[in-house]
Scaffold this motif. Structure first.
Motif, PDB file in Angstrom:
ATOM      1  N   LYS A  72       0.813  -1.212   0.000  1.00 49.37           N
ATOM      2  CA  LYS A  72       0.000   0.000   0.000  1.00 49.37           C
ATOM      3  C   LYS A  72       0.848   1.264   0.000  1.00 49.37           C
ATOM      4  O   LYS A  72       0.559   2.225  -0.723  1.00 49.37           O
ATOM      5  CB  LYS A  72      -0.939  -0.015   1.209  1.00 49.37           C
ATOM      6  CG  LYS A  72      -1.892   1.165   1.259  1.00 49.37           C
ATOM      7  CD  LYS A  72      -2.845   1.054   2.446  1.00 49.37           C
ATOM      8  CE  LYS A  72      -3.789   2.239   2.516  1.00 49.37           C
ATOM      9  NZ  LYS A  72      -4.721   2.135   3.681  1.00 49.37           N
ATOM     10  N   ALA A  73       1.906   1.269   0.799  1.00 48.67           N
ATOM     11  CA  ALA A  73       2.747   2.464   0.904  1.00 48.67           C
ATOM     12  C   ALA A  73       3.412   2.789  -0.427  1.00 48.67           C
ATOM     13  O   ALA A  73       3.521   3.961  -0.810  1.00 48.67           O
ATOM     14  CB  ALA A  73       3.799   2.274   1.993  1.00 48.67           C
ATOM     15  N   LEU A  74       3.852   1.764  -1.163  1.00 54.64           N
ATOM     16  CA  LEU A  74       4.496   1.984  -2.450  1.00 54.64           C
ATOM     17  C   LEU A  74       3.482   2.468  -3.483  1.00 54.64           C
ATOM     18  O   LEU A  74       3.784   3.349  -4.296  1.00 54.64           O
ATOM     19  CB  LEU A  74       5.180   0.698  -2.932  1.00 54.64           C
ATOM     20  CG  LEU A  74       5.931   0.793  -4.262  1.00 54.64           C
ATOM     21  CD1 LEU A  74       6.944   1.935  -4.251  1.00 54.64           C
ATOM     22  CD2 LEU A  74       6.617  -0.542  -4.583  1.00 54.64           C
ATOM     23  N   ILE A  75       2.269   1.907  -3.441  1.00 57.13           N
ATOM     24  CA  ILE A  75       1.219   2.368  -4.354  1.00 57.13           C
ATOM     25  C   ILE A  75       0.927   3.845  -4.117  1.00 57.13           C
ATOM     26  O   ILE A  75       0.811   4.628  -5.070  1.00 57.13           O
ATOM     27  CB  ILE A  75      -0.062   1.522  -4.189  1.00 57.13           C
ATOM     28  CG1 ILE A  75       0.152   0.120  -4.776  1.00 57.13           C
ATOM     29  CG2 ILE A  75      -1.255   2.201  -4.864  1.00 57.13           C
ATOM     30  CD1 ILE A  75      -1.036  -0.801  -4.624  1.00 57.13           C
ATOM     31  N   GLN A  76       0.837   4.244  -2.862  1.00 54.69           N
ATOM     32  CA  GLN A  76       0.580   5.651  -2.544  1.00 54.69           C
ATOM     33  C   GLN A  76       1.692   6.550  -3.084  1.00 54.69           C
ATOM     34  O   GLN A  76       1.422   7.635  -3.620  1.00 54.69           O
ATOM     35  CB  GLN A  76       0.443   5.834  -1.031  1.00 54.69           C
ATOM     36  CG  GLN A  76      -0.822   5.215  -0.457  1.00 54.69           C
ATOM     37  CD  GLN A  76      -0.878   5.300   1.064  1.00 54.69           C
ATOM     38  OE1 GLN A  76       0.151   5.396   1.730  1.00 54.69           O
ATOM     39  NE2 GLN A  76      -2.087   5.256   1.609  1.00 54.69           N
ATOM     40  N   ARG A  77       2.914   6.080  -2.976  1.00 56.47           N
ATOM     41  CA  ARG A  77       4.055   6.867  -3.474  1.00 56.47           C
ATOM     42  C   ARG A  77       4.003   6.983  -4.993  1.00 56.47           C
ATOM     43  O   ARG A  77       4.236   8.062  -5.562  1.00 56.47           O
ATOM     44  CB  ARG A  77       5.361   6.215  -3.027  1.00 56.47           C
ATOM     45  CG  ARG A  77       6.602   7.010  -3.363  1.00 56.47           C
ATOM     46  CD  ARG A  77       7.817   6.349  -2.775  1.00 56.47           C
ATOM     47  NE  ARG A  77       9.037   7.061  -3.130  1.00 56.47           N
ATOM     48  CZ  ARG A  77      10.248   6.664  -2.786  1.00 56.47           C
ATOM     49  NH1 ARG A  77      10.416   5.555  -2.077  1.00 56.47           N
ATOM     50  NH2 ARG A  77      11.304   7.359  -3.154  1.00 56.47           N
TER      51      ARG A  77
END
Length: 263
Positions: free
Chosen positions: A116-121
């Motif tokens: 999720k964190a990478l998708i947000q980035r």
């Protein structure tokens, strides 16, 4: 020195809809890194051609090759091919109950297993690329037409496709927003190493950013060349289209259109 094959190649292509031939004898090569404008009046078959590129419409004759291979009929293979094609729809297709960032995240959530964190980035990077980093939490209803079009563009770029197809990208936009979108198309094409096909009837806004232009009318390609050659053409059919003249060799609404026939 080997010549890199075109990213799209159409050979003796014929496309039928509703029991009649819409386009025939279509031959086109799209070099990697280029922007090709597919121009023509409404009802000429531009969007029908787009449907063949994405595999939605099978050729009645001839071949469609994308990334050096024939567009497959098998649904699983077709899905894999489509991951490499970004499509900007003329209606944007944004989900109204999702924010701009959530809309851009949809392809990443559907087709990857990234955390999720990478998708947000990645989403913020795509929004930044189209100049809308600050609008990440805005809903589509809170965006202007030009901003909504750019969010849709960021979503189309989410999976880093090497090929972008723009379906009437300037529909409903004012002249300033149109200029911003077309400038963005050129900049993204160059900075991201994309190849772009712009399907449109907005001639004067599109030609300044295009490397090559074709004009579709009367069931086929009536012109293929550089934007400069198009503007200098004295062909009566081309002149009629460029000048928007109602009378001439291009017949408008000469035959009834089916409900499935594209513009």
């Amino acid at each position: 020195m080997t010549t890199e094959p075109p990213i799209v190649r159409l050979t003796d292509l014929r496309l039928d809809r509703g029991g009649r031939s819409v386009l025939r004898g279509i031959n086109l090569s799209v070099p990697r890194g280029s922007i090709v404008a597919v121009l023509g009046p409404s009802g000429s078959g531009k969007s029908t051609l787009l449907s063949a590129l994405t595999g939605e419409l099978a050729p009645a004759a001839g071949t469609v090759e994308v990334f050096g291979q024939k567009v497959p009929q098998d649904q699983r293979e077709l899905l894999e091919l489509r991951k490499g094609i970004g499509v900007l729809l003329q209606g944007n297709g944004l989900l109204t109950d999702l924010t701009a960032a959530e809309n851009v995240a949809l392809p990443l959530r559907a087709h990857t297993r990234l955390p999720k964190a990478l998708i947000q980035r990645l989403v913020l990077m795509k929004l930044h690329a189209v100049g809308l980093h600050a609008a990440a939490d805005a809903f589509p209803r809170e965006l202007s037409g030009g901003m909504a079009r750019r969010v849709a563009l960021a979503r189309a770029l989410a999976l880093d496709p090497p090929l972008m197809i723009y379906d009437e990208p300037l529909t409903g936009l004012d002249p300033i927003a149109s200029g911003v979108v077309m400038s963005l198309v050129r900049r993204l094409n160059d900075t991201l190493g994309l190849t772009s096909i712009v399907v449109t009837h907005h001639v004067h806004e599109t030609l300044p950013v295009a490397d090559h232009a074709i004009v579709i009318a009367n069931g086929g390609i009536v012109f293929s060349g550089t934007p400069g050659e198009l503007e200098r053409s004295q062909d009566p059919l081309v002149r009629q289209f460029l000048l928007g003249e109602p009378d001439g060799p291009i017949g408008f609404d000469a035959a009834p259109r089916t409900t499935t026939e594209a513009a």
